[in-house]
Write an enzyme that holds these catalytic residues in place. Structure first.
Site, PDB file in Angstrom:
ATOM      1  N   ASP A   1       0.877  -1.166   0.000  1.00  0.00           N
ATOM      2  CA  ASP A   1       0.000   0.000   0.000  1.00  0.00           C
ATOM      3  C   ASP A   1       0.922   1.226   0.000  1.00  0.00           C
ATOM      4  OD1 ASP A   1      -2.296   1.675   0.496  1.00  0.00           O
ATOM      5  OD2 ASP A   1      -1.678   1.746   2.595  1.00  0.00           O
TER       6      ASP A   1
ATOM      7  N   ASP B   1      -0.191   5.000   0.976  1.00  0.00           N
ATOM      8  CA  ASP B   1      -0.487   5.952   2.042  1.00  0.00           C
ATOM      9  C   ASP B   1      -0.370   5.283   3.413  1.00  0.00           C
ATOM     10  OD1 ASP B   1      -1.161   8.070   0.259  1.00  0.00           O
ATOM     11  OD2 ASP B   1      -3.146   7.215  -0.039  1.00  0.00           O
TER      12      ASP B   1
HETATM   13  C1  BG6 Z   1      -5.997   5.627  -0.045  1.00  0.00           C
HETATM   14  C2  BG6 Z   1      -6.072   6.412   1.237  1.00  0.00           C
HETATM   15  O1  BG6 Z   1      -4.684   5.206  -0.256  1.00  0.00           O
HETATM   16  O2  BG6 Z   1      -6.411   6.417  -1.144  1.00  0.00           O
HETATM   17  C3  BG6 Z   1      -7.461   6.993   1.414  1.00  0.00           C
HETATM   18  O3  BG6 Z   1      -5.765   5.566   2.329  1.00  0.00           O
HETATM   19  C4  BG6 Z   1      -7.861   7.801   0.176  1.00  0.00           C
HETATM   20  O4  BG6 Z   1      -7.472   7.815   2.571  1.00  0.00           O
HETATM   21  C5  BG6 Z   1      -7.737   6.912  -1.037  1.00  0.00           C
HETATM   22  O5  BG6 Z   1      -9.192   8.272   0.298  1.00  0.00           O
HETATM   23  C6  BG6 Z   1      -8.085   7.662  -2.333  1.00  0.00           C
HETATM   24  O6  BG6 Z   1      -7.115   8.635  -2.576  1.00  0.00           O
HETATM   25  P1  BG6 Z   1      -7.190   9.768  -3.674  1.00  0.00           P
HETATM   26  O7  BG6 Z   1      -5.795  10.314  -3.664  1.00  0.00           O
HETATM   27  O8  BG6 Z   1      -7.544   9.114  -4.971  1.00  0.00           O
HETATM   28  O9  BG6 Z   1      -8.218  10.742  -3.225  1.00  0.00           O
HETATM   29 MG    MG Z   2      -2.725   3.068   3.725  1.00  0.00          MG
END
Ligand code: BG6
Ligand code: MG
Length: 217
Positions: A9, A11
């Site tokens: 993953d 984030d």
């Molecule tokens: C995930 C995060 O990796 O991506 C979430 O943990 C986030 O918090 C999701 O909502 C979508 O991200 P993005 O950048 O497409 O808004």
């Molecule tokens: Mg994560």
């Protein structure tokens, strides 16, 4: 069957963008007249942008038309991009660089499994685009975590079976996605939170590739 690939993953595993997602969502909630706690935010980790917005609006007791929701999601993403645009390789989490060099030495393949549509941009900012043999991001999937799609696509692109993969995740939804995909899952965080993970450690800084292979194989 032996482990051939590690699926990461982004984030909260490679970089601490989880805090920026929280800050941007919190700003949006505040503008709408309510607040979201850190505990509530745990349930947003790994969840797609629109699904996160739905959870937040429900939390604030709001029902809004689709056009308004698209506008709010774009507003949040703008704030989020302001925060991540300042990121550099200094923002890579402790232990990640060492862990990745061990991964390469062990001859394992790597994939990114993130539901974020901003994942390629972040990888570029931190100089890690080339660290992955396959990149599955929010633009390549139709279902967010806890659905296993993102990790199954990663395994398919690397041409390995799910049983040959280890997933690294900080989110409750992400751990569930890996388990539903039939993979060994290393949870990064608190054991009381990531109860479905096969192994839980505080971060990649507290782990070696050998330890993972010993447990997963
Ligand atoms: C995930 C995060 O990796 O991506 C979430 O943990 C986030 O918090 C999701 O909502 C979508 O991200 P993005 O950048 O497409 O808004
Ligand atoms: Mg994560």
């Amino acid at each position: 069957m032996s482990i051939k690939a590690f699926l990461f993953d982004l984030d909260g595993v490679i970089v601490d963008t989880a805090i920026y997602h929280y800050q941007a969502w919190r700003r949006l909630a505040n503008e709408l007249g309510f607040d979201i706690s850190g505990e509530f935010n745990e349930g947003l980790k790994g969840v797609s942008r629109m699904e996160s917005l739905d959870l937040i609006l429900a939390h604030g007791g709001l029902t809004l038309p689709d056009e308004k929701k698209i506008e709010l999601a774009e507003q949040k993403n703008g704030w989020y991009l302001e925060l991540v645009s300042r990121m550099t390789s200094d923002d890579i989490l402790p232990g990640v660089a060492t862990f990745f060099s061990q991964v390469r030495k062990a001859g394992l393949q790597t994939a990114l499994g993130s539901v974020s549509k901003n994942a390629p941009l972040i990888l570029e900012r931190i100089g890690m685009t080339n660290a992955f043999d396959a990149i599955i991001d929010g633009t390549k999937i139709s279902k967010g975590k806890p659905d296993p799609e993102v990790f199954l696509k990663g395994a398919a692109e690397l041409e390995v079976s799910p049983a040959e993969c280890v997933v690294f995740e900080d989110a409750v939804a992400g751990v569930e996605a890996g388990k539903r995909g039939g993979m060994f899952v290393v949870g990064l965080g608190l054991p009381e939170m990531l109860t479905k993970a096969d192994l839980v450690v505080p971060s990649l800084d507290n782990l070696t590739v050998d330890e993972v292979l010993e447990k997963a194989n």
